[in-house]
Structure formats: C-alpha cells, structure tokens
Design a protein around this motif. Structure first.
Motif, mmCIF file in Angstrom:
data_model
loop_
_atom_site.group_PDB
_atom_site.id
_atom_site.type_symbol
_atom_site.label_atom_id
_atom_site.label_comp_id
_atom_site.label_asym_id
_atom_site.label_seq_id
_atom_site.Cartn_x
_atom_site.Cartn_y
_atom_site.Cartn_z
ATOM 1 N N ASP A 34 92.127 102.227 -16.514
ATOM 2 C CA ASP A 34 92.457 103.586 -16.932
ATOM 3 C C ASP A 34 91.171 104.325 -17.304
ATOM 4 O OD1 ASP A 34 93.965 105.746 -17.604
ATOM 5 O OD2 ASP A 34 94.357 105.049 -19.648
ATOM 6 N N ARG A 35 91.023 105.513 -16.808
ATOM 7 C CA ARG A 35 89.880 106.412 -17.093
ATOM 8 C C ARG A 35 88.531 105.874 -16.636
ATOM 9 N NH1 ARG A 35 92.078 108.548 -22.955
ATOM 10 N NH2 ARG A 35 94.187 107.979 -22.361
ATOM 11 N N GLU A 36 88.549 104.931 -15.747
ATOM 12 C CA GLU A 36 87.300 104.414 -15.207
ATOM 13 C C GLU A 36 86.894 105.264 -13.991
ATOM 14 O OE1 GLU A 36 85.763 99.877 -14.943
ATOM 15 O OE2 GLU A 36 87.535 100.308 -13.755
ATOM 16 N N VAL A 37 85.577 105.424 -13.806
ATOM 17 C CA VAL A 37 85.080 106.088 -12.594
ATOM 18 C C VAL A 37 84.493 105.003 -11.696
ATOM 19 C CG1 VAL A 37 83.501 107.791 -11.620
ATOM 20 C CG2 VAL A 37 84.542 108.198 -13.871
ATOM 21 N N VAL A 38 85.089 104.856 -10.522
ATOM 22 C CA VAL A 38 84.677 103.805 -9.598
ATOM 23 C C VAL A 38 84.130 104.454 -8.326
ATOM 24 C CG1 VAL A 38 85.523 101.902 -8.165
ATOM 25 C CG2 VAL A 38 86.307 102.138 -10.532
ATOM 26 N N GLY A 39 82.919 104.076 -7.967
ATOM 27 C CA GLY A 39 82.319 104.592 -6.743
ATOM 28 C C GLY A 39 82.525 103.617 -5.602
ATOM 29 N N VAL A 89 92.399 113.024 -2.236
ATOM 30 C CA VAL A 89 91.690 114.200 -1.726
ATOM 31 C C VAL A 89 90.915 113.757 -0.481
ATOM 32 C CG1 VAL A 89 90.012 116.013 -2.238
ATOM 33 C CG2 VAL A 89 91.460 115.108 -4.078
ATOM 34 N N PRO A 90 91.433 114.060 0.728
ATOM 35 C CA PRO A 90 90.787 113.567 1.944
ATOM 36 C C PRO A 90 89.443 114.239 2.199
ATOM 37 C CG PRO A 90 92.725 114.864 2.472
ATOM 38 C CD PRO A 90 92.647 114.804 0.987
ATOM 39 N N GLN A 91 88.735 113.645 3.148
ATOM 40 C CA GLN A 91 87.375 114.098 3.442
ATOM 41 C C GLN A 91 87.365 115.440 4.185
ATOM 42 O OE1 GLN A 91 85.416 111.053 5.685
ATOM 43 N NE2 GLN A 91 83.415 111.989 5.604
ATOM 44 N N ASP A 92 88.443 115.725 4.913
ATOM 45 C CA ASP A 92 88.366 116.840 5.872
ATOM 46 C C ASP A 92 88.521 118.238 5.268
ATOM 47 O OD1 ASP A 92 91.070 116.988 5.336
ATOM 48 O OD2 ASP A 92 91.662 115.967 7.176
ATOM 49 N N GLU A 163 84.377 111.511 -0.206
ATOM 50 C CA GLU A 163 83.133 112.253 0.048
ATOM 51 C C GLU A 163 83.202 113.716 -0.390
ATOM 52 O OE1 GLU A 163 80.614 111.386 3.175
ATOM 53 O OE2 GLU A 163 81.472 109.427 3.613
ATOM 54 N N PRO A 164 83.419 113.940 -1.689
ATOM 55 C CA PRO A 164 83.619 115.308 -2.171
ATOM 56 C C PRO A 164 82.404 116.208 -2.054
ATOM 57 C CG PRO A 164 83.451 113.772 -4.015
ATOM 58 C CD PRO A 164 83.552 112.947 -2.767
ATOM 59 N N THR A 165 81.194 115.636 -2.056
ATOM 60 C CA THR A 165 80.016 116.511 -2.102
ATOM 61 C C THR A 165 79.379 116.719 -0.733
ATOM 62 O OG1 THR A 165 78.404 114.742 -2.496
ATOM 63 C CG2 THR A 165 79.504 115.649 -4.427
ATOM 64 N N GLU A 166 79.970 116.119 0.301
ATOM 65 C CA GLU A 166 79.389 116.195 1.648
ATOM 66 C C GLU A 166 79.185 117.652 2.072
ATOM 67 O OE1 GLU A 166 82.072 114.907 4.648
ATOM 68 O OE2 GLU A 166 80.489 114.177 5.953
ATOM 69 N N VAL A 192 84.636 107.981 -3.011
ATOM 70 C CA VAL A 192 83.780 107.556 -1.903
ATOM 71 C C VAL A 192 82.646 108.555 -1.836
ATOM 72 C CG1 VAL A 192 83.627 107.404 0.617
ATOM 73 C CG2 VAL A 192 85.594 106.429 -0.565
ATOM 74 N N GLU A 193 81.418 108.083 -1.850
ATOM 75 C CA GLU A 193 80.300 109.029 -1.962
ATOM 76 C C GLU A 193 79.039 108.461 -1.331
ATOM 77 O OE1 GLU A 193 78.728 111.918 -2.012
ATOM 78 O OE2 GLU A 193 80.254 112.547 -3.445
ATOM 79 N N GLN A 194 78.331 109.301 -0.590
ATOM 80 C CA GLN A 194 77.028 108.909 -0.017
ATOM 81 C C GLN A 194 75.880 109.421 -0.891
ATOM 82 O OE1 GLN A 194 76.970 107.033 2.694
ATOM 83 N NE2 GLN A 194 78.478 107.698 4.200
ATOM 84 N N ASN A 195 76.189 110.380 -1.775
ATOM 85 C CA ASN A 195 75.158 110.939 -2.650
ATOM 86 C C ASN A 195 74.967 109.975 -3.832
ATOM 87 O OD1 ASN A 195 73.841 112.337 -4.737
ATOM 88 N ND2 ASN A 195 74.610 114.314 -4.017
#
Ligand SMILES: Nc1ncnc2c1ncn2[C@@H]1O[C@H](COP(=O)(O)OP(=O)(O)OP(=O)(O)O)[C@@H](O)[C@H]1O
Length: 233
Positions: A34-39, A89-92, A163-166, A192-195
């Motif tokens: 709960d309330r964890e941020v997982v990359g 929240v999908p990538q597209d 990939e929210p920041t792509e 999911v993040e590449q940054n």
C-alpha cells in the motif's frame, strides 16, 4: 491486516503471458505494498507494457496469479478490475478527441461509481481551465495530465502507469514527479519508466525486466540510482 493480503495491494506470482503462440513474459513475481511507488525498467520489448496489461485485465495471463487484497484478478474483465480501484494509464495517451476534457474525465469514473474531482484539479490546475475544450486540441503534456487525471478521479488504490514522461518537456516531467509523490500518500503506484533520474527519485523499489524475465529487484535506497539501473536499459 489479513494473512490473505500480506499487506500487499498487489501480489503477482508465476505470471506468464503470450500473444498467441509468442511467449512474452516468464514466471514474473511482483509485490507492491500500500502506498508504495514501484518502478519497472527494461529495454524496448522487454515486456513491461505486457506486464501492466496482464495485471489490468487487458491480456489474460497464461499462468500465474495476480492477487490484490486477497482477490485473484486473473480472468476478471478490465472493467471489473478498474472497478476494484486498479487504474491503468496506457502508453499511447489515447483520448476521446471529440469529447471535452470534462467528458473524458467523467468516462474514467464510470467503473468506480465513487469519484472525487478535488485531487484532479489540485494536481492539474491546467485541466480546470481546459474542462470545456475538446480533448483533440490538447498538447502531449495536457493529454498525459488528462490520462492521469482520469485514472485518479475514481480514487484508485493502485495506479499502473506506462511511460508517463515519454516525449514530454522537462517542466512537465518535474510536475508529474511531484504529482506521483503526492499521489503515493493515498495510493500505490507501478510506473514503467525509461527516465531513470525521475523514477529513481520517487521509487521505493525497482524491478528490471529483460526478454520477458525479471532480472533485478532493487529495494535498497543506495541501489535505486540511475547508474545502477542504466545497464538494464
Ligand atoms: N499486441 C501484440 N501482439 C503481438 N506481440 C506483441 C503485442 N504487443 C507487444 N508484443 C510483443 O511483446 C514483446 C513485449 O512487448 P512490450 O510492449 O510488453 O514491451 P515493453 O518492454 O513495454 O517495450 P517498449 O518499451 O518498447 O514499450 C515485444 O516483443 C513485442 O513486440
């Protein structure tokens, strides 16, 4: 806390997934408190998006369990899973172009029944100004705000964000980082993040995938650094 939940808002075990005959994920285990941020990091094609889709009910796993608060999600529809407070929240960044921002946001609340506009407009004041604009006219950054706003309107317990920041400007990336940090006070997040600087700044844990397999689980603060994650990209 019941023994069934183990304190985990998400507990994935032995997860395998495929597109037809093409096997993409192999025996994945992921645990989110709960309330964890997982990359989640990994090269293109590693299977990161497939993992989120398998959790959110958009792809039925070929093996394994996906348990949230004691309930196995495998076999449930994406709509039912969203209704349990697990928002994807999908990538597209697809929005309904001919609907207004307000209408797009409201669509996100249907599965939940219960919703709260306040966090959306506090996190994304810009959306307040744009509420009556057709979503087709939004910039990439505004679309991402709309996608995330739509997901948080229904007061989720778990957000799965691909990939929210792509492709977004550094100022918007910085804003999203603050939003995710703030959101983690009330929900768990799998991003999911590449940054790497961005995800390492906010993650409590990072999983690395390669060719459909889990190759690293970083849990210590000193491991959650861009230079440690870099070899997995
Ligand atoms: N709808 C699909 N049908 C068939 N194969 C697919 C489909 N979607 C993805 N794949 C394949 O599954 C594998 C994993 O793709 P996935 O999109 O999950 O990787 P990813 O790590 O998210 O990559 P990226 O960073 O490029 O988004 C890739 O080989 C991809 O080509």
């Amino acid at each position: 806390m019941s023994a069934a939940t183990n304190g985990h808002v998400l507990d994935v075990k032995g997860l395998s997934a495929a597109y037809g005959e093409s096997k993409v994920l192999f025996d994945i285990a992921v645990a989110v408190r709960d309330r964890e941020v997982v990359g989640c990091v990994g090269r293109n094609g590693a299977g990161k998006s497939t993992l989120l889709k398998s959790i959110a009910g958009f792809l039925r796993p070929t093996a394994g369990t996906v348990v949230s608060d004691g309930v196995d999600l495998v076999g449930r529809t994406a709509y039912a899973i969203a209704g349990m407070g697990i928002k994807y929240v999908p990538q597209d960044k697809k929005v309904f172009s001919d609907l207004t921002v307000r209408e797009n946001l409201e669509l996100g609340s249907y599965a939940s029944g219960d919703y709260d506009w306040d966090p959306v407009l506090v996190f994304f004041p810009k959306l307040k100004v744009l509420l009556d604009r057709k979503a087709g006219y939004l910039s990439g950054g505004e679309r991402q705000m709309l996608m995330i706003g739509r997901a948080i309107l229904g007061k989720p317990k778990l957000l799965l964000v691909d990939e929210p920041t792509e492709g977004l400007a550094p100022s918007i990336v910085a804003h999203l980082k603050d939003v995710f940090r703030e959101l983690s006070k009330s929900a768990a997040l799998v991003i999911v993040e590449q940054n790497l600087p961005m995800i390492c700044a906010i993650a409590d844990k990072i999983y690395a995938l390669n060719e459909g397999r889990l190759v690293a689980e970083l849990t210590e603060r000193e491991q959650i650094r861009p230079e440690v994650c870099e070899p997995y990209l």
